[in-house]
Design a protein around this motif. Structure first.
Motif, short mmCIF file in Angstrom:
data_model
loop_
_atom_site.label_atom_id
_atom_site.label_comp_id
_atom_site.label_asym_id
_atom_site.label_seq_id
_atom_site.Cartn_x
_atom_site.Cartn_y
_atom_site.Cartn_z
N ARG A 96 0.84 -1.21 0.00
CA ARG A 96 0.00 0.00 0.00
C ARG A 96 0.86 1.25 0.00
NH1 ARG A 96 -1.90 3.93 3.08
NH2 ARG A 96 -0.66 3.27 4.88
N ARG A 97 1.90 1.24 0.83
CA ARG A 97 2.79 2.40 0.92
C ARG A 97 3.54 2.63 -0.39
NH1 ARG A 97 3.75 5.29 6.04
NH2 ARG A 97 2.81 4.01 7.67
N GLN B 136 1.09 3.87 -3.12
CA GLN B 136 0.73 5.26 -2.86
C GLN B 136 1.88 6.19 -3.26
OE1 GLN B 136 -0.23 6.01 1.24
NE2 GLN B 136 -0.96 8.08 0.87
N SER C 290 2.42 6.45 -7.08
CA SER C 290 1.33 7.14 -7.79
C SER C 290 1.37 8.65 -7.60
CB SER C 290 -0.02 6.61 -7.32
OG SER C 290 -0.30 7.05 -5.99
N GLN C 291 2.13 9.12 -6.63
CA GLN C 291 2.13 10.56 -6.33
C GLN C 291 2.94 11.33 -7.36
OE1 GLN C 291 3.92 10.61 -2.43
NE2 GLN C 291 5.99 10.88 -3.22
N PHE D 43 -2.99 2.42 -6.96
CA PHE D 43 -3.49 3.41 -6.00
C PHE D 43 -4.04 4.57 -6.81
CE2 PHE D 43 -3.37 6.89 -3.00
CZ PHE D 43 -3.71 6.29 -1.79
N THR D 44 -5.31 4.87 -6.63
CA THR D 44 -5.95 5.94 -7.39
C THR D 44 -5.81 7.27 -6.66
OG1 THR D 44 -7.56 4.36 -8.27
CG2 THR D 44 -8.10 6.71 -8.46
N ARG D 45 -5.30 8.24 -7.38
CA ARG D 45 -5.08 9.56 -6.78
C ARG D 45 -5.63 10.63 -7.71
NH1 ARG D 45 -1.35 11.61 -3.15
NH2 ARG D 45 -0.21 9.64 -3.07
#
Length: 590
Positions: A179-180, A183, A186-187, A214-216
């Motif tokens: 998850r990390r 995330q 994706s940033q 990860f959707t951002r």
């Protein structure tokens, strides 16, 4: 280029290799059951990693073997720092995250400078390493990696080097780690992570699931912010200051500049994002930049400057007060901590947004500005004709690089810390983004000489490093390029010294310092490792030599017998150092 891939295969059993004393039990796995190491590798592969650069060792043996069995292409380097620098440049050449793999102890510490550069440059790089088994920590294990032998804070926890870091003590941690990583990858901007897996944990069974996406949402300005920007920029003439963080918005920057008639300047790392031959381009700021920028600020100073994706740090501005317009800055950056730091006393309207998204919003609101574009100052270079005698002058070399590699190909040019990137930044002219790479913040020698291998590998084509003899002697990774048939080119400014240091110290009033390097034949070194090369002793030989290098299908070194007496364009850097106190004190002996 070697395009071999490795298919994932599952064996009927697996055992812990290089097992530490007291842990001799063999773990039997089913044909479908993955280990923690295999799960971590599969997770990275599913997150888009295609390449892994590093140096192996006993502690990372199982993880290294898992990498070799995967579809990730594994390149074994000669030094961990070279692997890390190459990973940084491979990211910028491909826009894909890259893995660096190292073993315990010195494997980790050797990679740190390259990883620090990756963090500073905004790359996406994931370090995977090994750690000592819990039962052996504090018992003087070989290359022990624990709190007993090295600092945990900052190496295995988030901090100045890593956005995220952890030691994996159980496969149950994989979901949170995934998850990390998802995330972070994706940033917008960079992301450097460190996942350290103790040797016995690498081979333990793992049934944990992981996520790879990860959707951002886009980081965009509010309607009110955009309207206010339009109001501020419509009052008086303004300029645009382009940074490396705006590299994904080249088309929008050009459209906005041409719609408004604004003058455009750029940081050294942002060369080419806005075409340097455009009539609205006034020059490169900061380190080895162009005097035309200060001419513009003194004679046609804008009321405001729209800053796009640059921290305005010392390499970009030297914190020169002449760069502050009367109306201050409108500063757009994805990092809310950036605006206002370089010039704390200047009026700054801070906007947290992706540059591309911000400009699209601004363009939808900004009216066409009628009227003629004023005549602006432009960078001017004195043309120099090649001599038939004497050493090669840096200006003539750069002009030849411009013709052969910049104008005559799509090759990426990397310039090394020192006089190499001083000459290249000042003299070369780029019309497209993504063609020029330097590291001005960390500014580590050894970045370009090794980074060129990663850039050429990732883009499956030519990449050229303009480097000094000092950096070339540090760690060139020519052998790695030979091993994997990577067509990198090194152009070595061989002047027999650390010449930025020699010239800089002289300008600061210090004399008699030792900056000389014994004469080195880099062609012989290259050929001794299986590459090719050519020695250039006169300017009349340059064109043919660089053309030969461009045509080479194997790694190639061009050894330039360079004139060390030509003063590099580093005056602004020296003045900045002197203002900070780096000058010979009165009464001090030379």
């Amino acid at each position: 280029m070697n395009t071999k891939s490795y298919q994932i295969t599952k064996k009927s059993s697996a055992s812990s290799i290089f097992s530490p004393p007291g842990n001799e039990q063999i773990t039997q796995l089913s044909s479908t059951q993955l280990t923690v190491g295999e799960t971590a590798v599969k997770m990275l592969e599913d997150m888009g990693v295609e390449s892994a650069f590093g140096v192996s060792g006993g502690g990372i043996g199982p993880l290294w073997a898992a990498l070799k069995r995967s579809n990730i292409q594994v390149l074994h380097f000669r030094h961990e720092s070279g692997a890390a620098f190459a990973a940084c440049e491979a990211y910028f050449a491909s826009n894909r995250p890259v893995v660096v793999f190292v073993t315990t102890g010195p494997g980790i510490t050797n990679a740190l400078t390259g990883l620090l550069a990756a963090r500073g440059e905004g790359a996406k790089v994931i370090l995977i390493s090994a750690a000592t088994a819990t039962g052996n920590r504090g018992r003087w294990a070989c290359q022990e990696t624990s709190a007993h032998t090295m600092p945990i804070s900052g190496l295995f926890t988030p901090g100045a080097i890593f956005n995220y870091a952890t030691i994996v003590e159980s496969g149950d941690e994989i979901p949170e780690i995934s998850r990390r990583l998802a995330q972070g990858l994706s940033q917008p901007g960079g992301f450097v992570a460190h996942i350290s897996i103790p040797t016995p944990i690498q081979t333990t069974p793992c049934t944990a699931k992981y996520q790879t996406g990860f959707t951002r949402g886009e980081l965009a300005p509010s309607e009110h912010t955009t309207v206010e920007c339009v109001r501020l920029l419509s009052q008086e003439p303004f300029a645009i200051w382009v940074g490396f963080g705006a590299r994904g918005a080249a088309a929008e920057i050009r459209e906005f500049a041409e719609r408004t008639g604004a003058a455009v300047m750029c940081s050294p790392r942002a060369k080419g994002i806005f075409p340097e031959n455009h009539p609205q381009f006034v020059g490169v700021t900061g380190f080895s930049g162009h005097s035309s920028v200060l001419t513009y600020m003194q004679e046609q100073q804008p009321h405001r400057i729209l800053v796009l994706g640059t921290r305005l740090g010392e390499p970009t501005s030297f914190w020169n007060p002449q760069m502050v317009p009367a109306g201050g800055f409108i500063h757009v950056d994805i990092d809310p901590e950036v605006p206002g730091v370089a010039y704390p006393e200047a009026a700054t309207f801070s906007i947290q947004s992706e540059v591309k998204v911000f400009l699209r919003s601004l363009l939808s609101h900004f009216p066409l500005r009628p009227g003629n574009i004023p005549i602006l100052p432009h960078p001017e270079q004195k043309q120099m004709s090649p001599h038939t005698e004497g050493l090669v002058r840096p200006e003539v070399l750069m002009d030849t690089i411009q013709r052969v590699f910049v104008d005559g190909s799509d090759a990426v040019i990397l310039a090394e810390a020192g006089n190499s990137f001083a000459w290249a930044t000042n003299r070369l002219c780029f019309k497209q983004p993504g063609r020029y790479r330097i590291s001005t913040g960390v500014g580590a020698m050894g970045h370009a000489v090794t980074g060129v291998v990663g850039a050429a590998w990732a883009r499956n084509g030519k990449a050229v490093a303009v480097v000094g003899d000092g950096a070339m002697l540090m760690n060139s990774e020519v052998s790695t390029a030979v091993r994997f048939k990577i067509p990198a080119v090194w152009i070595v400014l061989n002047d027999g010294r650390y010449n930025m240091c020699a010239q800089g110290m002289n300008l600061q009033g210090f004399t008699g310092v030792d900056t000389e390097i014994p004469n080195t034949n880099f062609v012989q070194l290259a050929r001794g490792m299986g590459a090719d090369g050519i020695r250039v002793n006169q300017e009349s030989e340059l064109e043919a030599a660089l053309t030969t290098a461009f045509a080479s299908t194997i790694p190639f070194v061009v050894d330039i017998n360079l004139d060390p007496t030509q003063p590099a364009p580093i005056g602004a850097r020296i003045r900045s150092l002197i203002q900070q106190g780096a000058i010979k004190s009165k009464g001090e002996k030379s």
